[in-house]
Design a protein around this motif. Structure first.
Motif, PDB file in Angstrom:
ATOM      1  N   LEU A 228       5.758  -9.303   0.025  1.00  0.00           N
ATOM      2  CA  LEU A 228       6.022  -8.062   0.762  1.00  0.00           C
ATOM      3  C   LEU A 228       5.527  -6.849  -0.009  1.00  0.00           C
ATOM      4  O   LEU A 228       4.951  -5.924   0.561  1.00  0.00           O
ATOM      5  CB  LEU A 228       7.521  -7.921   1.047  1.00  0.00           C
ATOM      6  N   LEU A 229       5.742  -6.888  -1.326  1.00  0.00           N
ATOM      7  CA  LEU A 229       5.302  -5.778  -2.176  1.00  0.00           C
ATOM      8  C   LEU A 229       3.776  -5.660  -2.137  1.00  0.00           C
ATOM      9  O   LEU A 229       3.224  -4.567  -1.986  1.00  0.00           O
ATOM     10  CB  LEU A 229       5.787  -6.034  -3.609  1.00  0.00           C
ATOM     11  N   TRP A 230       3.114  -6.805  -2.265  1.00  0.00           N
ATOM     12  CA  TRP A 230       1.645  -6.827  -2.256  1.00  0.00           C
ATOM     13  C   TRP A 230       1.122  -6.306  -0.911  1.00  0.00           C
ATOM     14  O   TRP A 230       0.221  -5.477  -0.865  1.00  0.00           O
ATOM     15  CB  TRP A 230       1.165  -8.266  -2.519  1.00  0.00           C
ATOM     16  N   THR A 231       1.731  -6.799   0.189  1.00  0.00           N
ATOM     17  CA  THR A 231       1.312  -6.354   1.524  1.00  0.00           C
ATOM     18  C   THR A 231       1.501  -4.840   1.663  1.00  0.00           C
ATOM     19  O   THR A 231       0.633  -4.138   2.189  1.00  0.00           O
ATOM     20  CB  THR A 231       2.151  -7.069   2.618  1.00  0.00           C
ATOM     21  N   SER A 232       2.636  -4.348   1.161  1.00  0.00           N
ATOM     22  CA  SER A 232       2.926  -2.917   1.271  1.00  0.00           C
ATOM     23  C   SER A 232       1.872  -2.098   0.515  1.00  0.00           C
ATOM     24  O   SER A 232       1.375  -1.098   1.031  1.00  0.00           O
ATOM     25  CB  SER A 232       4.308  -2.613   0.689  1.00  0.00           C
TER      26      SER A 232
END
Lengths: 469, 125
Positions: free
Chosen positions: A348-352
């Motif tokens: 999720l962090l990477w996608t964000s």
């Protein structure tokens, strides 16, 4: 709002509807249980328990209404920034599921404490495994044959008989492989879930083997039919999406909406199927004089399953046997929980970060010994001898480009796309900005523009100079 | 037949399983020729390795309580073994049980009552 916004709004509503149906059921007295605590009907009538149940229902109603409202409100930022809206959406989704689960666990613990304090007992407290030999012997014949999954897999062979489809797949090989990969993964997941339910422990509900067989048959056959039907309709929804992509050249709003609606119907259908199966099982048990009431509350005291005497890692959830949960008494359950939790957080962090960069880091151009396009996630370097010609257009031409490996929103189109009858192209386009630089390379076209005035004109001049040298 | 296995007991699962099936045959809950679950089915339902169930089934087979057929799976034996070896085994067990009963001050009549009860006979024949 765009396709993505509509998809997310519908997904949010489905999440809230599912939570609404499931958690409302938990607050009703079913199968000798209420809020996950084993009690008799008489014990449930206790004033203190009734008062607690009323509080749970009130609190639950309040948060469900909040869910319906915020589920829609959270999509509004899509009008401005997709990245921020997506981050908000993810925070909402996880936060909301956690919140509803937290309310349930809180009231479950309170009810269990009242039960303990009042010394209420009901049913046999088990620390052993019960086996019915006739039931175990019959278990393999209960689910429908896995062969029923074949139609849902064969549906995809129908379009392959069309020459145009085969050509489309070959000319969009990378995208087609991703699409086919997703389909195979989804179908494999359905089969895996089918096997998990088919092989799970047979449940001994009664001292009468015939009743046990009837209840388990209703559950296992019912679930296997639900999975087969869901898999078939899932295939149809993917089929429609694929057809939309092939017929229209790219996914259309209608196609995607149809897909999302179909997926929602599948989820709702599964929930309705589950409720029907439970009702049928209850009606069988209602006529049984040897029903076995089992009190496993001790193992569910924290709201999660923790039974050191049970060797299984995955066990059916006691509230909804379509859900599986981990046996937290096993160390591997903690490893899985941590792994999935950390993995999801990192993803999720990477996608964000990727989404934020796409929205806020502008595309820049450099003309030196090569032509460099510096873009978030989709940078590209071009040698001058690759360029056949460059031209400056007043606006982005009216072409239909389908995304292959890139990002496309109402604001921009970045990365690799495919133009029908022309092939691959790279777009670095912010919609509504001009002029547009068109580059013809040996094997593809590139279209670029910028939000800043003069950047593209300067770039065009520098490229002209380099090409004339 | 419905039986229970205690997962926290010191008695190994395969021994508990063997004893429960013998008890079921003795009580008449499992009839001669009645089909038993396969090793895999029982292992899935108990939540143990196939080897554990297989071990219990092999012991039951060697003791003559069940028959295992490759095609039809496990069944309760139609005729239980009637051999001298078992008589010796039973006498040893009874001798030990009688000695323990005596040591605990149990009278013969009471001991016989227990035997009748275990046999499923309530009154003196």
């Amino acid at each position: 709002m765009g396709i993505l916004g509509v998809i997310l709004a519908v997904t949010n509503l489905v999440v809230v509807v599912c939570m609404h149906i499931s958690f409302r059921q938990y607050g009703k007295y079913k199968e000798h249980m209420i809020l996950g605590v084993t009690l008799s009907e008489e014990q449930v009538k206790d004033d203190e328990i009734q008062c607690l149940l009323e509080k749970y229902r009130k609190s639950f109603r309040k948060y469900i209404i909040i869910g319906y409202i915020t589920g829609i409100l959270v999509i509004i930022p899509f009008e401005w920034y997709v990245s921020i809206a997506l981050i908000l959406y993810l925070v909402w989704m996880f936060g909301y599921i956690f919140l509803i689960q937290h309310i349930y666990v809180k009231y479950h613990k309170k009810l269990y404490a009242i039960k303990k304090q009042k010394g209420y007992t009901y049913g046999k407290i088990v620390n052993e495994i019960t086996i019915d030999t006739k039931l175990s012997y019959a278990k393999d014949k209960m689910p429908v044959s896995p062969g029923w999954f074949l139609p849902s897999m064969l549906v995809f062979l129908i379009p392959l008989s069309n020459k145009g489809v085969r050509e489309f797949i070959l000319s969009n090989l990378q995208m087609s492989c991703v699409f086919i990969g997703v389909i195979v993964l989804v179908k494999a997941s359905y089969l895996l879930i089918y096997y998990m339910f088919a092989k799970q422990r047979s449940q001994v509900y009664s001292g009468n083997s015939d009743i046990n067989i009837a209840c388990n048959r209703v559950t296992k056959r019912g679930y296997s039919i639900v999975f087969v039907v869901a898999s078939f309709f899932d295939s149809i929804s993917f089929f429609m999406l694929l057809w939309d992509e092939i017929a229209m050249g790219s996914m259309t709003m209608v196609g995607v909406l149809l897909f999302v609606v179909m997926q929602c119907i599948i989820v709702m259908g599964m929930v309705v199927g589950l409720i029907q199966i439970k009702k049928k099982r209850e009606s069988i048990l209602a006529e049984d004089s040897q029903e076995r009431v089992v009190d496993e509350d001790e193992f569910w005291a924290t709201g999660f399953y923790r039974n050191p005497m049970d060797n299984r890692l995955l066990v059916p959830d006691r509230q909804s046997d379509m859900n599986m949960t981990l046996n937290m008494a096993k160390p591997s359950a903690w490893i899985w929980t941590a792994g999935i939790g950390i993995g999801t957080a990192v993803l999720l962090l990477w996608t964000s970060v990727v989404m934020l960069r796409l929205d806020f880091v502008p595309v820049t151009y450099q003309v030196a010994d090569k032509f460099e396009i510096i873009a978030p996630s989709y940078s590209k370097t071009i040698e001058f001898d690759e360029i056949q010609w460059v031209t400056l257009l007043d606006e982005f031409p009216d072409i239909k480009a389908s995304k292959q490996n890139g990002a496309a929103t109402d604001e921009y189109a970045l990365g690799r796309f495919h133009i029908r009858n022309e092939g691959t192209c790279y777009l670095y386009i912010y919609h509504g900005y001009s002029p547009v630089l068109e580059l013809q390379l040996n094997d593809m076209k590139i279209y670029c523009n910028s939000r800043e005035d003069g950047v593209i004109q300067e770039c065009y001049q520098q490229l002209q100079e380099k090409l004339s040298e | 037949m419905i039986f229970h296995l205690n997962m926290s007991s010191e008695t190994p699962i395969y021994v508990q399983l063997r004893n429960q099936i013998v008890l079921g045959i003795g009580r008449g809950d499992l009839l001669p020729g009645e089909a038993l679950p396969t090793v895999r089915q029982l292992a899935e339902d108990i939540g143990v390795n196939n080897m554990t169930v297989n071990k219990a089934y092999q012991i039951l087979k060697s003791e003559g309580y069940i028959e295992i057929d490759r095609r039809h799976g496990a069944k309760v034996a139609k005729h239980q073994k009637d051999d001298k070896e078992f008589e010796v085994y039973l006498k040893d067990k009874m001798e030990l049980a009688a000695a323990e009963a005596k040591a605990h001050g149990i009278e013969l009549t009471q001991f016989m009552d227990y035997c009748r009860e275990a046999f499923g006979v309530n009154e003196e024949a």
